[in-house]
Structures are given as structure tokens and as C-alpha cells.
Design a protein around this motif. Structure first.
Motif, PDB file in Angstrom:
ATOM      1  N   GLU A  17       0.845  -1.210   0.000  1.00  0.00           N
ATOM      2  CA  GLU A  17       0.000   0.000   0.000  1.00  0.00           C
ATOM      3  C   GLU A  17       0.878   1.258   0.000  1.00  0.00           C
ATOM      4  OE1 GLU A  17      -3.188  -0.151  -0.420  1.00  0.00           O
ATOM      5  OE2 GLU A  17      -3.630  -2.238   0.061  1.00  0.00           O
ATOM      6  N   SER A  20       2.032   1.712  -3.427  1.00  0.00           N
ATOM      7  CA  SER A  20       0.943   2.283  -4.243  1.00  0.00           C
ATOM      8  C   SER A  20       0.912   3.795  -4.068  1.00  0.00           C
ATOM      9  CB  SER A  20      -0.421   1.709  -3.820  1.00  0.00           C
ATOM     10  OG  SER A  20      -0.461   0.319  -4.003  1.00  0.00           O
ATOM     11  N   TYR A  24       1.566   6.507  -7.074  1.00  0.00           N
ATOM     12  CA  TYR A  24       0.583   7.505  -7.511  1.00  0.00           C
ATOM     13  C   TYR A  24       1.098   8.924  -7.287  1.00  0.00           C
ATOM     14  CZ  TYR A  24      -2.570   3.575  -8.093  1.00  0.00           C
ATOM     15  OH  TYR A  24      -3.126   2.395  -8.525  1.00  0.00           O
ATOM     16  N   GLN A  46      -5.335  10.074  -4.790  1.00  0.00           N
ATOM     17  CA  GLN A  46      -5.187   8.612  -4.779  1.00  0.00           C
ATOM     18  C   GLN A  46      -4.014   8.202  -3.885  1.00  0.00           C
ATOM     19  OE1 GLN A  46      -7.387   6.588  -6.117  1.00  0.00           O
ATOM     20  NE2 GLN A  46      -6.299   4.763  -5.453  1.00  0.00           N
ATOM     21  N   GLU A  50      -4.092   5.728  -0.587  1.00  0.00           N
ATOM     22  CA  GLU A  50      -3.241   4.545  -0.402  1.00  0.00           C
ATOM     23  C   GLU A  50      -2.527   4.583   0.951  1.00  0.00           C
ATOM     24  OE1 GLU A  50      -3.672   2.129  -2.158  1.00  0.00           O
ATOM     25  OE2 GLU A  50      -4.403   2.873  -4.060  1.00  0.00           O
ATOM     26  N   HIS A  53      -4.918   3.433   3.356  1.00  0.00           N
ATOM     27  CA  HIS A  53      -5.025   1.963   3.331  1.00  0.00           C
ATOM     28  C   HIS A  53      -3.897   1.336   4.152  1.00  0.00           C
ATOM     29  CE1 HIS A  53      -7.211   2.117  -0.843  1.00  0.00           C
ATOM     30  NE2 HIS A  53      -7.930   2.625   0.131  1.00  0.00           N
ATOM     31  N   HIS A  93      -1.912  -1.871 -12.022  1.00  0.00           N
ATOM     32  CA  HIS A  93      -1.436  -1.941 -10.639  1.00  0.00           C
ATOM     33  C   HIS A  93      -2.584  -2.322  -9.699  1.00  0.00           C
ATOM     34  CE1 HIS A  93       1.076  -1.211  -7.201  1.00  0.00           C
ATOM     35  NE2 HIS A  93       0.144  -0.436  -6.683  1.00  0.00           N
ATOM     36  N   GLU A  94      -3.752  -1.740  -9.929  1.00  0.00           N
ATOM     37  CA  GLU A  94      -4.897  -2.078  -9.061  1.00  0.00           C
ATOM     38  C   GLU A  94      -5.308  -3.538  -9.214  1.00  0.00           C
ATOM     39  OE1 GLU A  94      -5.964  -0.570  -6.530  1.00  0.00           O
ATOM     40  OE2 GLU A  94      -4.689   1.153  -6.929  1.00  0.00           O
ATOM     41  N   ILE A  97      -2.994  -5.375  -7.032  1.00  0.00           N
ATOM     42  CA  ILE A  97      -3.335  -5.206  -5.616  1.00  0.00           C
ATOM     43  C   ILE A  97      -4.566  -6.038  -5.261  1.00  0.00           C
ATOM     44  CG2 ILE A  97      -4.118  -3.539  -3.863  1.00  0.00           C
ATOM     45  CD1 ILE A  97      -1.138  -3.248  -4.468  1.00  0.00           C
ATOM     46  N   GLN A 127     -11.388  -2.512  -3.671  1.00  0.00           N
ATOM     47  CA  GLN A 127     -10.689  -2.823  -4.918  1.00  0.00           C
ATOM     48  C   GLN A 127     -11.625  -2.775  -6.115  1.00  0.00           C
ATOM     49  OE1 GLN A 127      -7.417  -2.154  -3.629  1.00  0.00           O
ATOM     50  NE2 GLN A 127      -7.334  -2.973  -5.683  1.00  0.00           N
ATOM     51  N   GLU A 130     -11.704   0.829  -6.903  1.00  0.00           N
ATOM     52  CA  GLU A 130     -10.410   1.319  -7.396  1.00  0.00           C
ATOM     53  C   GLU A 130     -10.215   0.912  -8.862  1.00  0.00           C
ATOM     54  OE1 GLU A 130      -7.137   2.033  -4.816  1.00  0.00           O
ATOM     55  OE2 GLU A 130      -8.790   3.372  -4.468  1.00  0.00           O
TER      56      GLU A 130
HETATM   57 FE1  OFO Z   1      -4.899   0.310  -1.771  1.00  0.00          FE
HETATM   58  O1  OFO Z   1      -5.945   0.223  -3.254  1.00  0.00           O
HETATM   59 FE2  OFO Z   1      -5.092   0.969  -4.696  1.00  0.00          FE
HETATM   60  O2  OFO Z   1      -3.541   0.059  -4.600  1.00  0.00           O
END
Ligand code: OFO
Length: 175
Positions: A17, A20, A24, A46, A50, A53, A93-94, A97, A127, A130
Motif C-alpha cells: 500500500e 501504491s 501515484y 489517490q 493509499e 489503506h 497496478h490495481e 493489488i 478494490q 479502485e
Molecule cells: Fe490500496 O488500493 Fe489501490 O492500490
């Protein structure tokens, strides 16, 4: 109490995270350099989400009497060839994840750790949003193509994204 296997996996997710967030933020810096402040804003928000998160995992490990162990965060890519390439990478990338979250859910089930299983449900839902948010912007960018005015309008739309309150439901819509 967390078992060591689950604790290790949750610590790895903190790192994912944080990466991430770093990725971003790097994408946001790219958009700043391209004079696309709306997209830069979208990516900055974003990056903040993250970080939130990561902190959710951090808080959960501590709450379960576990031990947070932070590791080095990999450096993100810094250059892209177009806004479309950036959002395509964000989408990919998402997906990655989401795969990691699914693995954690599977592990929590195998370990009969139902508290962790319950905690992870928020991320499962997050997710979905996202992935959808990034995909929507990819679709818009494909429509925009080389049209400068349309790109300007999309950038203005993405400038409206504001940070979610901590613990808020999920990533808001694209604009
Ligand atoms: Fe943490 O959701 Fe995007 O990587």
C-alpha cells in the motif's frame, strides 16, 4: 492475537500500500510536469488514499496485538509517454493489488482467522471501486484521443476530486 504467518502477510501488504501511494505520487508529479493539474490532483488524492489503506493495516496489526515491521519501499517509475499510459499502468497496478488482497483473504480463511477475514472485506469492496475508477478514466482518455480541448475538459473534471474522509467508503467517482 495474530499468528506469525498472517502477521507477516499483513506487514507485506503495508509495504504494497505504501508503494501504491509512492507510485501515484510519482504519477501526480508527472502530470504536474505536463501541465495537467487536474490529473495531478486526482493522483495526489489517490496517493493519500493509499496511505490511508496502509494505516488501516498498521492499525489492525496493532489492535490484534501483533507487531508492525516496516520494510524498504521500492522506488516508483517516474516517466511515462502519455496520460493514457499512466492510467493504464494505474489500472494494471490495481488488478495486482486486488490479487494480493484476494490472497490475504484466502490465507485468513485457511488459518481460520475470521477477525482478519472480516477486516479484509472492506478492501475487497474497495478494490472493485479502485479498478472501476481507473478503468473509467482510461475509457475517457481513449475517447479524447488527440483532441486538446477534450483533454482540457477532462483534466478540469479530474481537478474536482477531493480526499475521502479517513475510513470513508471508497474511492469516489472519476471526477
Ligand atoms: Fe490500496 O488500493 Fe489501490 O492500490
Amino acid at each position: 492475537m495474530l499468528n506469525p504467518k498472517m502477521q507477516e502477510a499483513l506487514n507485506q501488504q503495508i509495504n504494497a500500500e505504501l508503494f501504491s501511494s509512492y507510485l501515484y505520487l510519482s504519477m501526480s508529479a508527472y502530470f504536474e510536469s505536463q501541465s495537467l493539474p487536474g490529473m495531478a490532483n486526482w493522483m495526489r488524492v489517490q496517493a493519500q488514499e493509499e496511505l490511508m489503506h496502509a494505516m488501516k493495516f498498521y492499525g489492525f496489526i496493532n489492535e490484534r496485538d501483533g507487531r508492525v515491521a516496516l520494510a524498504a519501499v521500492e522506488g516508483p517509475r517516474t516517466e511515462w509517454s502519455s496520460p493514457l499510459e499512466v492510467f493504464e499502468e494505474a489500472y494494471k497496478h490495481e488488478l495486482k493489488i486486488s490479487g494480493l488482497i484476494n490472497r490475504l483473504v484466502k490465507l485468513s480463511h485457511e488459518e481460520s482467522d475470521f477477525a482478519t477475514h472480516s477486516f479484509l472485506q472492506w478492501f475487497v469492496n474497495e478494490q472493485v471501486e479502485e479498478e472501476a475508477a481507473a478503468k473509467l478514466i482510461i475509457d475517457r482518455l481513449r475517447l479524447v484521443g488527440d483532441n486538446g480541448v477534450a483533454m482540457f475538459m477532462l483534466d478540469n473534471e479530474l481537478a474536482r476530486r477531493t480526499p475521502m474522509p479517513a475510513g470513508g467508503a471508497a474511492a469516489e467517482a472519476a471526477g
